[in-house]
Design an enzyme around this catalytic site. Structure first.
Site, mmCIF file in Angstrom:
data_model
loop_
_atom_site.group_PDB
_atom_site.id
_atom_site.type_symbol
_atom_site.label_atom_id
_atom_site.label_comp_id
_atom_site.label_asym_id
_atom_site.label_seq_id
_atom_site.Cartn_x
_atom_site.Cartn_y
_atom_site.Cartn_z
ATOM 1 N N ASP A 173 7.627 100.320 165.317
ATOM 2 C CA ASP A 173 7.216 101.311 166.299
ATOM 3 C C ASP A 173 8.207 101.347 167.473
ATOM 4 O O ASP A 173 8.524 100.300 168.051
ATOM 5 C CB ASP A 173 5.811 100.923 166.796
ATOM 6 C CG ASP A 173 5.153 102.007 167.604
ATOM 7 O OD1 ASP A 173 4.832 103.063 167.022
ATOM 8 O OD2 ASP A 173 4.959 101.795 168.821
ATOM 9 N N GLU A 220 11.079 103.678 163.591
ATOM 10 C CA GLU A 220 10.392 104.871 164.086
ATOM 11 C C GLU A 220 10.991 105.263 165.435
ATOM 12 O O GLU A 220 10.387 105.075 166.483
ATOM 13 C CB GLU A 220 8.882 104.622 164.225
ATOM 14 C CG GLU A 220 8.084 105.873 164.532
ATOM 15 C CD GLU A 220 7.472 105.910 165.942
ATOM 16 O OE1 GLU A 220 6.754 106.873 166.210
ATOM 17 O OE2 GLU A 220 7.718 104.993 166.757
#
Lengths: 643, 643
Positions: A372, A401
């Site tokens: 993330d 990401e």
């Protein structure tokens, strides 16, 4: 000081010297500019090995413009070394020159040239394989045999058999080596995979989600990716639709990690215990799926680290810990981590603790992590962490990401991320897609960044999908699945969930990030059959595992985009023709670059639609296509040349 | 381990880390990709110095896509170091964030943010120039002044004056430095010069040639280049028109260097003695010209080195020295040098002797050398020689006469050649010229290779010049002189000498390489006035000293080529429009990229033909031109915007 030969611009490489990426069983083309002064002929080879292993060699061949190439096929995962070696091919030079001289003047005895050849072959015989030596020494004797005619003597050295025996014999008088390059070889799944993201809590926890795995696998997916499975903080918990105040029964965002029950190595009690988790991993494996976990390095105010290690967070002058902000927005439910604490010992302990999160889940069978927001953590951290994990578990895959500026995305890939999210979600027009794919397929980026196309994520409902019809969902799925070897969707996509949070907000209405979501998987309008057919075609054609061989072809309509891919190992070719308008039908005359498809310009050939089974027979480079989105977004053609 | 910030792709640089090239008084644009994780604002600067000198700094500014730039102007010749430094601009970040927060919520006290600002400004005040500190500390006091309102307190820190004082203050908490790059700064003549080549023996030796210098200077040339001035061998001397057997009175090729009278440091007796040479150099200087000598590292069989140092040559098995060959052609009048003798002591002695040739002529006032066939000598030799000479005489200029494959030519430039001959002679069509100039103007090549365009040389009579009319000579001269900052011609060009040795041979008939040539310099058809007018225009417009700002513009006729150049320091712009057909007139509508010319799309402006003095008034980007080669090959326009 420069070597005797120049070996420049060796590839594959990354701009900063980090390992380029390859796949087990995939072809790696090693390239280098190789030259020296003058006109002598050269020879070159690539040598390579798994770090600490045994060197293998592959002869390089001159392509054009002093560019030499060799093809390698790695067979094991992990770090490899790669080096180019080159030397003057004195024998080939002698052969070339003496043939010209003999042809130019039949009366020249060429006695000196013949003796030069004898000396040369005699010298190289010492470096040749033992079994070749008798033949080479016989050639030397033949060259020196005064009883023979000039041309008989010459032929003793010019014979093709002698050249064959001397091919690849390294002449160490001017052997020159390039710097060593590094190559990271991943397993095949790292470079060719279809991902499916689901929130297990909406399925009743891990046990319930495990029941979905058979259907996910049946659609042809390879990876099932779970958002964070950890306890969720209650302090400043967000309510439904991202509201600032949560009701008592609001479940909170899984990315607000950490509560009294534990942090990044704990499971949310509602999902099940560690046995349920292990069972989920096992059930995935039974269905041919791998589990990917979310690796989100941030903490809710209730995370155990906040009390145990306040030094791992940012502090304000009043002593409180800084929450996340993107001014003027505040994210009080999230504490970002301070990756550069004042004391270096604290930094080391923090970074180690971050690694131990991965170690923990690896010990429970996880080998894939979707990371993330990696662009909000230091590049130096990833530069250390990713190789450290892969040194122990080289099969580990990391998906970055990062939806940020292009150079940051490329740098994350360069320092070690296996795969990367992309801007695909915001590339809808033909020119946009052609330009973006052009960037992704270009050297050196294609040597180290593996793009993963996601038509949607829990955060992003964009473009034609917003309030869009199922045909838009088919269209964007087809593009993602056929343009890049790695792609993924977030569950609900197959049900054409299309309601945005607002006309301007790219989030979903009633986002699953903040509430449970019930779905009717048996909806007769589900796109599961279409998804299955596309994934089946992907698996039948190794060309879909390729990115660098993607080539666009022209079409007379701006809504019709056409491209092909080729697998260099098998020669497999696919041709995709897609209508980018999800509403109206379009027709176009294509301008196919026939040699790219392995065809002659006037050939007659069959194209077989891998999604429908329809076959068309085309002749030449300008076929006509018509695509109605109500029937299918595009063709995925296999090509069969007619003999 | 990576630094706190990423500083990537710093330029100017060469692929192999050799010095990039710059000119005294010329603008050097330093560029780098600079970024870090997260969203904080950054600051950066370039620092640079002559090696061993004092660092100077120049602030860098963000251009686009994380690319930062600064402009430097070197003031002295020689090697320089260059480095990029970057750090987080915590103050700018604080200012940006707190302004957003204050605007978003007038009721938020922002007490913590205000104290953060006070701490930050207090910390930076210690690193700021002494004279700035009182004002900065007053700002800290203002921020903490509880008697004031929130916005009054904020304004004490947000005032533009505070930002100005803190601009460029280096925050060393995360100061990150790039690797050091090197830059070689040449004097202006190395990057902007017109060369004129003549054979002094055809003018009656050095004393006679000295009498030509005034006329050469009057045409606007800067450099007079002499083919080798050394004794010429008699063994296997070539006769007129490159015949294998010379008559007794044949003068031989000046490139067959060395005879009983001496080698590379001797003068051919027919040219005059060393006093005549010194006199020629002096007379050149009096006329504002510099002398360039030929540096041809090869020997006739009669060169003293052949007897003194047989180990510096290649030997055949029968003990004889190898002559030069390009099979099946033989050049028995030339012995190539073996730059890699078996013993390294011999190699060192040879290389030193090669350097001493240069030292000798440098001691006689020569600072420019045209290097013959550098691509047949080892790159390692040039890598050693050129910096060794320039370390002692940094004003020395080396022109590489390498007409070989592109990567070899680029590598010679990279390892240190100041200027490079090019393929210009064989680029005649519009698309060829546009493509070739496109390559030469592209990074990184433009950062280290300075092309020199030669319409002819004693070896090359090509393209439209072969049996061509004077208009062809005007055309090719205009292209060479206006496309690249450095160019040259070989004498006789102004007399439109156009007879090739044969229909297929690119040499001249009765080549001056093998015989003396008499010319009528007062021929009324001489192109000297045209040449003078072009060189005058070059000197009036600093834009002609630029290469990287060259931009092509479109024209509707394939014979009309159009380009502009801009000088970044002065803003000077030139626009050239040339008819590539030396016979027929052509007309075209241009499509000018107006912003490149410093104009608006609909502007009305004057274009002044610098060759004829004619002025035209144009409006907008699509002017019409008509060019008749009987009158002039093209326009060289200055541009005057109408207010």
């Amino acid at each position: 000081m420069l070597g005797r030969l120049i070996i420049d611009d060796v590839r594959p490489r990354t701009p900063g010297g980090y390992p380029a990426k390859a796949l087990v069983g995939g072809v790696v083309t090693v390239k280098a500019d190789i030259f020296r002064e003058g006109h002598d002929l050269l020879a070159a080879r690539a040598r390579w090995r798994p770090t600490g292993g045994t060197w293998a060699t592959e002869p390089m061949a001159l392509d054009v413009n002093d560019r030499w190439e060799a093809e390698l096929t790695p067979t094991q995962v992990g770090r490899h070394e790669l080096q180019v070696e080159a030397w003057t091919d004195h024998f080939a030079t002698w052969r070339h020159d003496v043939e010209l001289k003999a042809g130019a003047d039949p009366h020249d005895s060429l006695a000196t040239e013949i003796e030069e050849g004898a000396l040369l072959i005699g010298r190289l015989a010492k470096r040749a394989p033992k079994e070749a030596r008798p033949v080479l020494l016989a050639a030397v004797a033949g060259l020196r045999d005064g009883a023979r005619s000039r041309d008989e003597r010459l032929n003793a050295g010019l014979d093709d058999h002698i050249a064959a025996l001397l091919t690849g014999v390294v002449d160490d008088t001017d052997l020159t080596r390039s710097d060593k390059l590094t190559l990271w070889v991943d397993r095949e799944l790292a470079g060719f995979a279809a991902w499916y993201e689901l929130f297990p809590r909406s399925e009743g926890g891990l046990a319930g989600a495990a029941k979905r795995l058979r259907a996910v696998a049946a659609m042809g997916f390879d990876v099932v990716y779970l958002p964070p499975v950890h306890p969720i903080g209650t302090t400043h918990r967000k309510g439904r639709d991202n509201t600032l105040v949560a009701d008592a029964d609001d479940v909170g965002s899984p990315w607000a990690i950490g509560a009294a029950e534990g942090g990044h190595t704990a499971l949310h009690p509602d999902l099940g215990d560690i046995d349920a988790f292990d069972g989920f991993v096992d059930e995935a494996a039974t269905n041919g799926l791998e589990v990917a976990l979310d690796y989100a390095l941030q903490c809710s105010p209730d995370h155990p680290w906040v009390r145990q290690h306040p030094e791992w967070f940012h502090h304000r002058p009043d002593g409180t810990i800084k929450y996340a902000e993107n001014p003027p927005k505040k994210y009080q439910d999230i504490y970002p981590i301070n990756f550069w604490p004042e004391r270096d010992a604290d930094r080391k302990a923090l970074w180690q603790a971050c690694k131990e999160i991965l170690d923990h889940w690896i010990s429970h069978g996880v080998r894939i992590f979707r990371v993330d927001n990696p662009h909000t953590k230091p590049f130096a951290f990833w530069e250390w962490l990713l190789p450290a994990v892969q040194a122990e578990h080289p099969e580990t895959v990391f998906l970055a990401e990062a939806f940020t500026r292009p150079k940051l995305m490329a740098k994350l890939a360069e320092v070690g991320f296996t795969q990367s999210y992309t801007y695909f979600t915001w590339r809808n027009e033909k020119w946009e897609l052609e330009q973006y794919l052009g960037e992704l397929c270009a050297e050196p980026l294609v040597d180290y960044m593996r793009p993963s196309f996601w038509p949607n994520t829990p955060d992003i409902l964009a473009g034609p999908l917003r309030n869009g019809p199922p045909s838009a969902f088919r269209l964007r799925f087809l593009l993602a699945a056929t343009m890049t070897p790695v792609y993924g969707i977030y569950s609900g996509y197959e049900l054409s969930e299309n309601q945005p949070a607002s006309p301007t907000n790219e989030e979903y209405l009633h986002s699953e990030k903040y509430e449970l979501r019930e779905r009717d998987w048996d909806d007769p309008g589900s796109l599961a059959p279409f998804i299955t057919s596309v994934n089946d075609a992907r698996r039948r054609h190794p060309a879909f595992a390729q990115l660098r061989t993607l080539r666009f072809h022209e079409a007379t309509d701006d809504a019709i985009i056409t491209w092909s891919k080729t697998d260099p190992a098998t020669g497999d070719v696919v041709l995709c023709v897609v209508n980018l308008d999800p509403i109206g039908w379009h027709e176009a005359t294509l301008a196919l670059d026939m040699p790219v498809l392995g065809l002659g310009w006037d050939d007659t050939y069959d194209v077989i639609d891998e999604l429908t089974g329809s076959t068309y027979t085309w002749t030449g480079s300008h076929p006509y296509v018509r695509l109605d989105p109500a029937r299918q977004p595009g063709h995925v053609f296999a090509i069969r040349a007619r003999s």
